[in-house]
Design an enzyme around this catalytic site. Structure first.
Site, PDB file in Angstrom:
ATOM      1  N   LYS A  49       0.707  -1.545   0.433  1.00 53.51           N
ATOM      2  CA  LYS A  49      -0.354  -0.160   0.004  1.00 53.51           C
ATOM      3  C   LYS A  49       1.501   1.086   0.533  1.00 53.51           C
ATOM      4  CE  LYS A  49      -4.127   1.767  -0.227  1.00 53.51           C
ATOM      5  NZ  LYS A  49      -4.825   1.222  -2.045  1.00 53.51           N
TER       6      LYS A  49
ATOM      7  N   SER B  80      -8.620  -0.485  -5.128  1.00 54.87           N
ATOM      8  CA  SER B  80      -8.590   0.188  -4.081  1.00 54.87           C
ATOM      9  C   SER B  80     -10.348   0.947  -4.197  1.00 54.87           C
ATOM     10  CB  SER B  80      -8.059   1.251  -3.854  1.00 54.87           C
ATOM     11  OG  SER B  80      -6.480   1.449  -3.792  1.00 54.87           O
TER      12      SER B  80
END
Length: 620
Positions: free
Chosen positions: A200, A406
């Site tokens: 991430k 996402s």
């Protein structure tokens, strides 16, 4: 005395305000009168005409809402510096209509002002071009130079021409974001980052000065797959194989030395282009092919924009009888609350889905996604409405455009099926929380925050240090959000959370890889998704309806007035606009800085928890 002075100043300001408003009102009336009384030239298409496909703006799934008055003023003051967005659907419609139009003999690809576009959008345009060629009609591409995106389209022409002094710039794919760690430290800004997932990397620009090894590993995989697809597609329609692409500076240097630095000759000898021709030569070639227009100075032609007005009705009405497949477009960053077209508001996008759910004539829904995510809360608001549509007995197909990662994947996960183009960027299943405090910055300026509170939780502010235990609470919330993300995907994809975690961790995948991993059901474009939705709803005859936000009567009136060609011409020919535009210069470095820093304005999640793929913004 002071009161009288300020009263006089206020009276002067109030008079000036009323004067300006009255002037604008009179101008609006004049412009409106001119717009309804003007005789605009009627657009005609002569027999044996050339359709000039001059794509002079960003290619998008949905146009960003722009206030018509603001747009008109910008046209006047900025000299039309910012190109208007072009709907991908409009490009495909124009090419397909031209395929069946006996008046159109040739498409001329004029792509000089077309900016970068994702491979997914380019491929849909070239598929339409191939359908045009299949009718026996010819496609010619011309340009001073070709960028990588422009060349992908141009390569599908029967003849690729270029100015002798031009060049072809095919560089491959890469991403080099800016990193601000040292700058923020010099400004004494305190970063508070909470995240889950090895890959991430959305917050890396604010906590590092370089890209992490994990991010490089993940990005190398999907960038490589994207580049391989580009090479295969181009080599399939040009007279060379993939080895013709220069991937090292040594290869490029050797070829450029062989032509003494002549980029035009390099492009011709390496078969990137078929011929080198000046504007005059191209013009004469087309006159020979289709004939000259009335003045005899150029060839019979119609521009993309003019032809679009002929084949696309200005106002589209729903047939109240036919059953429908509704399309809801979710384009942009996902933020909390209401947003206009071009951004995804959790409430506003859910409202569009709800409108489709409550429409008795809508039997299936396609959620067209072009988003790298954003607010986790807003993403869940949208997903809940997708579930409500399914509960109402209407199938939902998630159709991924260039990016659905996402939060973009979060809202897609609940659909009956997920469709994506092979080059779609998806995955990035992970979450993070982020905010800055400025207590040290303020201290350098001699500014401090102090006081008392009844609990230790009160007083959370960007002007005060973050309590260490509160940081632990936030980290726990982020970890819980990640578990929820895993559960959402696991439940929708018939996987266990542990299985999802292995391919999650914030890692980005290209759709061809995501298909193998079980994150995507089918590879295909928007039309494929629409047909799949109709099949699930068992529809044999149906219409496609795009669900859009409604304009108020006042907004519609202003759009009708300021959207007319006469008004645009009247306002756009302002001398002031030209003078101001001449003074406007934009530095690419400042642009990049602004783009990355402005991402912060979209961080409005009520819990400050986000699921966003920042790297996706770079490649779009």
């Amino acid at each position: 005395m002071i009161a009288k002075i300020f009263k006089g100043l206020w009276a002067g300001l109030n008079f000036s305000r009323r004067l300006v408003l009255n002037f604008l009102f009179v101008l609006l009336v004049i412009v409106f009168f001119l717009s309804i009384t003007s005789d605009e030239d009627e657009i005609t298409v002569a027999d044996k005409s050339v359709l000039r496909l001059n794509l002079n703006g960003p290619i998008v799934e949905e146009k960003t809402y722009v206030d018509p008055v603001e747009a008109a003023i910008n046209d006047a003051t900025m000299g039309n510096e910012v190109p208007a967005e072009i709907l991908l659907d409009d490009i495909i419609t124009v090419i397909d209509e031209a395929s069946n139009d006996e008046r159109i003999s040739i498409i001329l690809l004029d792509l000089q002002k077309m900016p970068n576009a994702h491979l997914n959008k380019l491929k849909q345009i070239t598929q339409a071009i191939e359908r045009f060629k299949a009718t026996g009609k010819k496609v010619i591409s011309t340009g001073y130079y070709y960028t990588q995106a422009q060349y992908y389209i141009a390569a599908h022409a029967d003849e690729v021409t270029m100015h002798p002094y031009g060049g072809v710039a095919i560089e491959g794919y890469g991403m080099f974001p800016l990193y601000f760690k040292d700058a923020l430290e010099k400004l004494a800004v305190t970063q508070h980052i909470f995240r889950v997932g090895t890959f991430k990397s959305a917050v890396e620009p604010f906590i590092r000065n370089d890209m992490s090894d994990a991010a490089k590993e993940a990005n190398r995989v999907w960038l490589g797959a994207l580049w391989q697809e580009y090479k295969q597609d181009v080599a399939a329609v040009r007279p060379f194989d993939e080895s013709n692409f220069d991937e090292t500076m040594d290869e490029l240097l050797v070829k450029m030395q062989a032509v003494n630095g002549d980029s035009g000759k390099y492009s011709l000898e390496n078969q990137w282009v078929d011929s080198l021709k000046s504007n005059q030569q191209i013009r004469q070639q087309l006159i020979d092919l289709v004939g000259a227009e009335e003045t005899g100075k150029t060839f019979n032609q119609v521009s993309f924009y003019d032809y679009l007005t002929l084949v696309k009705p200005p106002v589209q009405f729903d047939n109240p009888i036919t059953e429908k497949v509704a399309v809801v477009v979710a384009r942009g960053t996902i933020v909390d609350g209401e947003r206009r077209a071009g951004e995804i508001g959790g409430d506003s996008t859910a409202a569009l889905l709800r409108k489709a759910r409550l429409d008795d004539k809508v039997k299936a829904v396609v959620l067209r996604i072009d988003s790298g995510g954003g607010s986790m809360f807003a993403s869940e608001v949208i997903r809940a409405e997708v579930l409500a549509i399914k509960a109402a007995g209407k199938p939902v197909i998630a159709s991924m455009s260039s990016v659905a990662a996402s939060g973009g994947y979060w809202i897609a996960s609940a659909a009956n099926e997920i469709w994506a183009a092979p080059s779609t960027i998806t995955g990035s299943i992970g979450v993070f929380g982020s905010f800055m405090t400025f207590e040290n910055t303020m201290a350098k300026l001699g500014i401090y925050s102090d006081g008392i509170a009844t609990t230790e939780m009160a007083g959370l502010s960007i002007t005060r240090p973050l309590n260490e235990k509160m940081a632990q609470v936030i980290q726990l919330s982020v970890e819980d959000a990640y578990r929820r993300f895993l559960d959402v995907v696991a439940d929708a994809r018939d996987m266990t959370p542990e299985q999802v975690d292995k391919i999650a961790q914030g890692r980005v995948w290209i759709a061809s890889q995501a298909l193998e991993l079980g994150l995507v059901d089918k590879l295909g474009n928007k039309q494929d998704a629409i047909e799949a939705a109709a099949a699930l709803a068992k529809l044999d005859f149906y219409e496609v309806k795009t669900v859009k936000q409604s304009l108020s009567p006042q907004e519609q009136m202003l759009q009708d007035i300021f959207g007319s060609a006469m008004v645009k011409s009247f306002i756009g020919n302002s001398t002031t606009g030209s003078l101001i535009a001449d003074k406007v210069g934009v530095n690419s470095l400042i642009n990049q800085f602004n783009t990355e820093v402005n991402n912060l304005k979209d961080y409005n999640d009520p819990q400050n928890i986000y699921s966003r793929c920042i790297v996706c913004d770079v490649i779009k």
